[in-house]
Each structure stands twice: as C-alpha cells, then as structure tokens.
Design an enzyme around this catalytic site. Sequence first.
Site, PDB file in Angstrom:
ATOM      1  N   ASP A   8       0.874  -1.173   0.000  1.00  0.00           N
ATOM      2  CA  ASP A   8       0.000   0.000   0.000  1.00  0.00           C
ATOM      3  C   ASP A   8       0.916   1.230   0.000  1.00  0.00           C
ATOM      4  O   ASP A   8       2.154   1.108  -0.162  1.00  0.00           O
ATOM      5  CB  ASP A   8      -0.979  -0.021   1.188  1.00  0.00           C
ATOM      6  CG  ASP A   8      -0.278   0.178   2.533  1.00  0.00           C
ATOM      7  OD1 ASP A   8       0.974   0.167   2.578  1.00  0.00           O
ATOM      8  OD2 ASP A   8      -0.982   0.360   3.547  1.00  0.00           O
ATOM      9  N   CYS A  66       3.576  -2.998   3.986  1.00  0.00           N
ATOM     10  CA  CYS A  66       2.723  -1.874   4.395  1.00  0.00           C
ATOM     11  C   CYS A  66       3.462  -1.140   5.501  1.00  0.00           C
ATOM     12  O   CYS A  66       4.682  -1.310   5.645  1.00  0.00           O
ATOM     13  CB  CYS A  66       1.311  -2.336   4.787  1.00  0.00           C
ATOM     14  SG  CYS A  66       1.193  -3.407   6.217  1.00  0.00           S
ATOM     15  N   THR A  68       3.346  -1.433   8.816  1.00  0.00           N
ATOM     16  CA  THR A  68       3.850  -2.353   9.848  1.00  0.00           C
ATOM     17  C   THR A  68       3.994  -3.789   9.370  1.00  0.00           C
ATOM     18  O   THR A  68       4.601  -4.608  10.061  1.00  0.00           O
ATOM     19  CB  THR A  68       2.865  -2.389  11.036  1.00  0.00           C
ATOM     20  OG1 THR A  68       1.584  -2.813  10.531  1.00  0.00           O
ATOM     21  CG2 THR A  68       2.746  -1.022  11.700  1.00  0.00           C
ATOM     22  N   HIS A  99       9.772 -24.407   9.279  1.00  0.00           N
ATOM     23  CA  HIS A  99       8.715 -25.079  10.043  1.00  0.00           C
ATOM     24  C   HIS A  99       7.329 -24.861   9.451  1.00  0.00           C
ATOM     25  O   HIS A  99       6.492 -25.751   9.482  1.00  0.00           O
ATOM     26  CB  HIS A  99       8.707 -24.584  11.498  1.00  0.00           C
ATOM     27  CG  HIS A  99       9.888 -25.044  12.286  1.00  0.00           C
ATOM     28  ND1 HIS A  99       9.942 -24.998  13.659  1.00  0.00           N
ATOM     29  CD2 HIS A  99      11.076 -25.572  11.885  1.00  0.00           C
ATOM     30  CE1 HIS A  99      11.113 -25.475  14.080  1.00  0.00           C
ATOM     31  NE2 HIS A  99      11.824 -25.808  13.021  1.00  0.00           N
ATOM     32  N   HIS A 135       6.632 -31.673  10.911  1.00  0.00           N
ATOM     33  CA  HIS A 135       6.323 -30.317  10.433  1.00  0.00           C
ATOM     34  C   HIS A 135       5.210 -30.356   9.384  1.00  0.00           C
ATOM     35  O   HIS A 135       4.318 -29.509   9.386  1.00  0.00           O
ATOM     36  CB  HIS A 135       7.570 -29.657   9.848  1.00  0.00           C
ATOM     37  CG  HIS A 135       8.612 -29.358  10.874  1.00  0.00           C
ATOM     38  ND1 HIS A 135       8.338 -28.644  12.019  1.00  0.00           N
ATOM     39  CD2 HIS A 135       9.924 -29.686  10.939  1.00  0.00           C
ATOM     40  CE1 HIS A 135       9.429 -28.536  12.745  1.00  0.00           C
ATOM     41  NE2 HIS A 135      10.408 -29.158  12.118  1.00  0.00           N
TER      42      HIS A 135
END
Length: 148
Positions: A8, A66, A68, A99, A135
């Site tokens: 964004d 973005c 954060t 993982h 896993h």
Amino acid sequence: MRIGIASDHGGFRLKSELVPVLRERAGVSVEDLGTTSDASTDYPDYAHRLAAAILSGELDRGILVCGTGVGMSIAANRHAGIRCVVCSDTYTARLSRQHNDTNVLAIGERVVGKGLAVEIVTAWLDEAADMDPRHARRREKIEPTEPR
Ligand code: RB5
C-alpha cells in the site's frame, strides 16, 4: 521461482527499493502488483490480489509491504493455503520457511530499514521448507476443517 510483490502507500518506498534487489537475484522472476505511488490506498486490496495470484498458481511466493506488515499479513492469512509471516528479523524469516513453509512474507516499512529488509527477504527466499513428517503434519493442521 515466480515472486509477486505488492504494497500500500505505507510500504510503497520500501517496495520500490526491494523490486530491483529481487530482479538482480538469479532464478527468480518478479511481478510488481502495485501500488504505483504513495497516494493513499487500502492494504487489503493488495494482500488479496497477491494471495489470489499465488492460489491460482500464477505466482509461487509473495512479499507484502505496508506500514507495519500487520494489516497485510492479517488479510493474506484469511485465504486458505496462504501462510504469511510478518517479520522484522532474519531468524523468524528462516524458521517460518523451515517449520511453517510460509509462502508470503510481510514487512513493515515503518519498522525495518532497507538494509534489514533485504537481509530478511534474502533469508526467507534462501530457506527451504523442512519436510520432516512432524512439520508437514502440523502444517496440514493449520488449514480450516471440522472443529477439533
Ligand atoms: C496505513 O496508514 C497503515 O495502516 C498500513 O500501511 C498498515 O501499516 C496496516 O497494517
């Protein structure tokens, strides 16, 4: 490997810095899914666009940027089959591949600088998924099914 990248406005500058770094990497093709300027946009639109391109088989993996990384990662993880990690360190980037076989990486432009972002992206792209049955079993259990 076909990699998509999208942001964004809050991640536009870092995305613009990461695209050429990705394009220099051997063995990858890079598709920039926008945004194309720092004009205000809505991050879910870009997260959903990238997720759809991965789920359709058009892309193998994706990177979302973005402010954060949080909003992008929440939106991407709404899609069954998308395993998105929001990441601000290389250890999490590597382990999320080993993982969790993450297929989308979300980064926050307001959280990490370009140098660290490049290291995170490189660590994430370099690492393979650990195919050990424990896993693989846990990854299968991530997908929504009947209530357990
Ligand atoms: C935009 O201001 C900001 O909210 C967005 O880039 C992102 O950080 C959301 O999680």
